[in-house]
Design a protein around this motif. Structure first.
Motif, PDB file in Angstrom:
ATOM      1  N   PRO B 150      41.815  29.678  42.886  1.00  0.00           N
ATOM      2  CA  PRO B 150      41.841  31.050  42.879  1.00  0.00           C
ATOM      3  C   PRO B 150      43.191  31.496  43.174  1.00  0.00           C
ATOM      4  N   GLU B 151      44.032  30.571  43.866  1.00  0.00           N
ATOM      5  CA  GLU B 151      45.206  31.191  44.191  1.00  0.00           C
ATOM      6  C   GLU B 151      46.295  30.928  42.843  1.00  0.00           C
ATOM      7  N   SER B 152      46.138  29.789  42.460  1.00  0.00           N
ATOM      8  CA  SER B 152      46.949  29.362  41.115  1.00  0.00           C
ATOM      9  C   SER B 152      46.491  30.245  39.833  1.00  0.00           C
ATOM     10  N   HIS B 153      45.072  30.869  39.667  1.00  0.00           N
ATOM     11  CA  HIS B 153      44.953  31.496  38.760  1.00  0.00           C
ATOM     12  C   HIS B 153      45.478  32.723  38.886  1.00  0.00           C
ATOM     13  N   ARG B 154      45.542  33.365  40.179  1.00  0.00           N
ATOM     14  CA  ARG B 154      46.138  34.723  40.426  1.00  0.00           C
ATOM     15  C   ARG B 154      47.794  34.450  40.025  1.00  0.00           C
ATOM     16  N   ARG B 155      48.247  33.565  40.461  1.00  0.00           N
ATOM     17  CA  ARG B 155      49.704  33.475  40.286  1.00  0.00           C
ATOM     18  C   ARG B 155      49.956  33.278  38.758  1.00  0.00           C
ATOM     19  N   MET B 156      49.316  32.394  38.150  1.00  0.00           N
ATOM     20  CA  MET B 156      49.638  32.042  36.896  1.00  0.00           C
ATOM     21  C   MET B 156      49.365  33.337  35.842  1.00  0.00           C
ATOM     22  N   GLN B 157      48.326  34.118  36.355  1.00  0.00           N
ATOM     23  CA  GLN B 157      48.097  35.435  35.566  1.00  0.00           C
ATOM     24  C   GLN B 157      49.300  36.361  35.856  1.00  0.00           C
ATOM     25  N   ALA B 158      49.784  36.394  37.053  1.00  0.00           N
ATOM     26  CA  ALA B 158      51.070  37.297  37.342  1.00  0.00           C
ATOM     27  C   ALA B 158      52.232  36.820  36.726  1.00  0.00           C
ATOM     28  N   GLY B 159      52.432  35.477  36.450  1.00  0.00           N
ATOM     29  CA  GLY B 159      53.471  34.827  35.626  1.00  0.00           C
ATOM     30  C   GLY B 159      53.321  35.325  34.267  1.00  0.00           C
ATOM     31  N   VAL B 160      52.229  34.937  33.708  1.00  0.00           N
ATOM     32  CA  VAL B 160      52.167  35.731  32.199  1.00  0.00           C
ATOM     33  C   VAL B 160      52.465  37.095  32.059  1.00  0.00           C
ATOM     34  N   ASP B 161      51.640  37.592  33.199  1.00  0.00           N
ATOM     35  CA  ASP B 161      52.190  39.420  33.055  1.00  0.00           C
ATOM     36  C   ASP B 161      53.582  39.634  32.974  1.00  0.00           C
TER      37      ASP B 161
END
Lengths: 309, 250, 250, 309
Positions: B150-161
């Motif tokens: 979940p943490e990596s998903h959140r960060r990866m999405q933030a990176g894409v955004d």
């Protein structure tokens, strides 16, 4: 003890010990400690040079430097892999580095203050490392010996590149020449200290020699390094900061001033200019990457079992 | 300078600044294999930059070599896209940028390898293989991180955004490039977008990530030297030593 | 250069680099009043640096002004203590450094205001008032943070611990300074330590903080231009523009 | 509504409304919004200039710039204090800034790309700000009017410093002149846009005028700014990037090209080059400082009551 006679037989036949062979615990422990320390030195040693990647003064030199630091990471990988053949794992070894239970070479606790330091590290530090490591290409433990063959080949390339970097400076402007000399002045004695304490004070030597891990004494290797380096300094046109350095025709070697072993001891024990910085950098990078490694593990586990998370 | 020199400089600056940022990851990567990989990617891009800037200097005809262009231009003279000059917030954002950038560079270089300009074609042909690997590397990480914890998903999405507002700029074109496209020298950037979208959207979907809405405030200006405020600091580091020793050779 | 020029450069570099670091806090302070205060402190130090470097240039006699000294020396030519070049980890560390530094500068300048060198005496006399305020400002924050919340206590202690290895260097002296002390020009640094300790230890105690053990690895070398690796990046920012425009006036 | 007649009486007598006076809710709301936006603009406006503090090209210019940014923080403080006299508090206003419910001047959403931008901001942006703000020194609300008197005095000093900075460039090398011209080219239209949409499209104007908060229309102020700036540009030796700019003897004013109001609207609505960066910087600084503010509060509370923690 178990394995001792098998080891002796291999050593007598000048053959290599391989991971599946029996070996004495002390031999295994000594190798793990030495290979791990060597691996840690490669990865900590990336820092002082990486410090100049963003600031290298030509694109060619930038590429050479990036490739060199990359090679060091690669050396770290070979060496951790060699250590793993002895039944330890990389994560544990890294943990021992991060908690200060295993050491790395003291030389990397000095700062790289100028661009010339990158050259001095290549020429002197890698030169000293090669002098230390070439005999290890014939060391008794096969995986370590083979890793060293590959590493020495690359190190010797790095050493020539460091020399070439300094040569461009000594053939450059007055300020560039001064920069090169200043770097040599600061790195000379720490490089000599890389061979460890003088033989008279050295502790690990005898057993390692018997096991075929160490083939020459600290002082022999240090002398070999000095003899190799002095003529190179002449070609470069830099002065080695030792007024008592001179050829001794009788010995067939250069006489030279010993490095400050008290300083070496302080730096080994954590009091070098950059010990705290290097360790903090390494720990921070590791901690910053924890979420990435965890994600990779979770992803691999899920996809290996065909599960859908 | 002649249009082809300008064009080569644009591609070269993209590669150079991206290489500079990737170089900053060395010793800071999450694992040792990744230090090796990011250095490798940086070296590929640096190599591309050197060939492109060398060629730009030749075609410009003012006697400038790759180092003159890299070290002695002021910020307003650099014409890279703003995507590559950003400071990465974390490894996730670095991989988001790498995905976005390599998925743009790959069809660009593939097209350019058929350029009527033989030097550009040769540079591009070599780079295609490198960049295919970059895209694959980024893809693997975006999948792992998007579909990891979940943490990596959140960060990866933030990176894409975070990098998403810089996408449009990759596909901007102008009269100079349109003329070069007509001559068969340059690649039509807007025409690369469909392939880019197909690829990147598919990766994001497989990584369980959301494709961001089109940016409300798309970045622009890099091609005309209007950069983000991160660029000046990057150049100060890049150039300080050379600027401090006028005329020296290294 | 003559000893007094070297001495003025040391003091000037301390003030200049500390001002540069304080300047980095502006827009990043925890509250608006603190943006004002830190800018004010930075301006005081910058003012001291300008007078000291100007004087150093005059006494050196090579025609260098404050800007030649600030912008056109290489890293190895700067002789500030390493304390001032560190990058602050957080506001607590910034205040720890300010306490340590101002509690050293205050008795130094007080002593120097009686210097046999009238220029140094005049510069110091002005600076004493400024630095007394700096020390007071740092003291107030160290008290608030040390004796504030558990979190602030922890951070403040970490800040003190981080800067502590840089304390000894403040009180190092050498033959050059000893000769100037004999002439009544310079202040005996080792002699400042008792007052420094009394003050700083008392503040730490009142702030419920622990006085760290003497550093196992005390920093040194700044006076002879052997800096920490943070210094090169600081100078790249400081000097890049001037170095990029040789001979220009601003 | 309550306060309306009292306000009218004060306005009729050209006297100032003071905090204790009754005032209509709309008047209070309008003032809070305007003063808060003005305060926010001061503190966000610190960022583009602070971007050059570490890189200013002389120690004198560095000191001037630090002092200027410090003044802006000070202006923020006066203005938040003026707003607080209307019954709001600074923490709430900052919260409204950080959550995007209150705005700041769009001009600060452009990047400072070169050192000359610092000069252009001083000359053009502060020049436009002064033109906007001088009439506010006579605005109907006392605390705001008094804050503006002090602010305008400092702003006018800043404007001269910006002019002086640019003058050093235009009298410098070819590259410096180009740098100055480039900055003026980029900042001219955004500065014109600082006066807001043209009167025909402006919404808040009439009521604010009746309340003595706004004394001149957007277009009047914009014209005043252009007329003031054109002769200064001639002294500087920079070209204003408007081919249609010319003196109109009949009107007694310069004719000029209007800024791109569609762009202004986009930037106001968040799509400027630096909106996201400015807000992220501001929020990060605020969040990073939370533990410090909490500690200060806890310390003050404990020591005010004489408690011992």
């Amino acid at each position: 003890p178990d394995g001792a006679s098998a080891l002796e037989a291999l050593l007598a036949a000048d053959e290599r010990v391989e991971p599946r062979d029996e070996m004495p615990d002390g031999y295994r422990r000594t190798l793990v400690r030495q290979i791990a320390q060597h691996a840690h030195s490669e990865i900590i040693g990336m820092q002082p040079e990486a410090n100049w990647i963003s600031r290298a003064p030509s694109l060619r030199r930038k590429a050479i430097l990036m490739a060199k630091v990359q090679d060091e990471a690669g050396h770290g990988l070979y060496l951790y892999a060699a250590a793993e053949t002895l039944g330890v794992d990389r994560a544990d070894l890294l943990d021992q580095l991060h908690t200060g239970r295993q050491k790395y070479s003291s030389i990397f606790n000095y700062p790289t203050l100028t661009w010339a330091d990158v050259g001095a590290i290549g020429w002197l530090v890698d030169g000293a490392a090669i002098t230390n490591q070439v005999p290890l290409c014939r060391c008794s433990y096969g995986p370590y010996a083979r890793a060293m063959v590959r590493i020495c080949k690359e190190e010797s390339f790095h050493q020539r590149q460091g020399f070439d970097l300094l040569l461009a400076l000594t053939r450059g402007t007055e300020r560039q020449r001064a920069m090169a000399q200043d770097a040599v002045d600061r790195w000379w004695y720490p490089s000599l200290a890389m061979f460890g304490p003088p033989d008279a004070e050295s502790t690990h030597g005898t057993q390692s020699a018997a096991w075929g891990i160490k083939r020459f004494s600290n002082d022999e290797l240090r002398q070999r390094f000095v003899d190799m380096t002095v003529p190179q300094a002449e070609v470069l046109g830099v002065r080695i900061p030792d007024p008592d350095l001179r050829w001794n025709a009788e010995r067939g070697h250069h006489d030279f001033t010993q490095p400050d072993y008290a300083e070496l001891l302080r730096v080994i024990n954590g009091a070098g200019p950059c010990n705290a910085q290097r360790m903090a950098h390494r720990r921070r990078a590791h901690e910053d990457g924890a979420w990435v490694r965890e994600a990779a593990t979770a992803y691999a586990a899920r996809h290996a079992t065909g599960g859908s998370g | 300078g002649p249009p082809v020199a300008v064009y080569a400089t644009r591609l070269g600056d993209d590669a150079l600044i991206m290489a500079q940022r990737l170089g900053g990851w060395i010793t800071n990567a999450p694992q040792l294999e990744e230090d090796v990989a990011l250095a490798n990617l940086g070296l590929d891009l640096l190599g591309q930059a050197r060939m492109l800037l060398t060629y730009a200097g030749e075609r410009e005809g003012l006697g400038r070599d790759e180092d003159d262009l890299a070290y002695c231009r002021d910020e307003r003279g650099f014409c890279n896209v703003t995507l590559v000059e950003r400071v990465d917030a974390d490894f996730g954002e670095a991989m988001a940028r790498l995905l976005v950038f390599s998925a743009y560079q790959l069809p660009l270089y593939r097209g350019l390898s058929a350029s009527a300009d033989p030097t550009l074609a040769a540079i591009a042909a070599k780079a295609v293989k490198e960049v295919a690997y970059h895209r694959d590397h980024a893809t693997q990480w975006v999948l792992r991180l998007g579909d990891g914890t979940p943490e990596s998903h959140r960060r990866m999405q933030a990176g894409v955004d975070s990098v998403w507002p810089h996408v449009d700029e990759l596909f901007e074109t102008d009269a100079l490039e349109r003329a070069l496209v007509t001559e068969g020298v340059a690649v039509d950037r807007p025409g690369l977008r469909a392939e880019w979208e197909t690829y990147v959207h598919d990766v994001l979907r497989r990584a369980t990530l959301t494709v961001p809405e089109p940016a409300a405030a798309p970045a622009t200006g890099g091609r005309s030297g209007v950069h983000t405020e991160a660029m000046g600091y990057l150049l100060a580091e890049l150039q300080h030593l050379v600027r401090s020793h006028p005329g020296a050779r290294w």
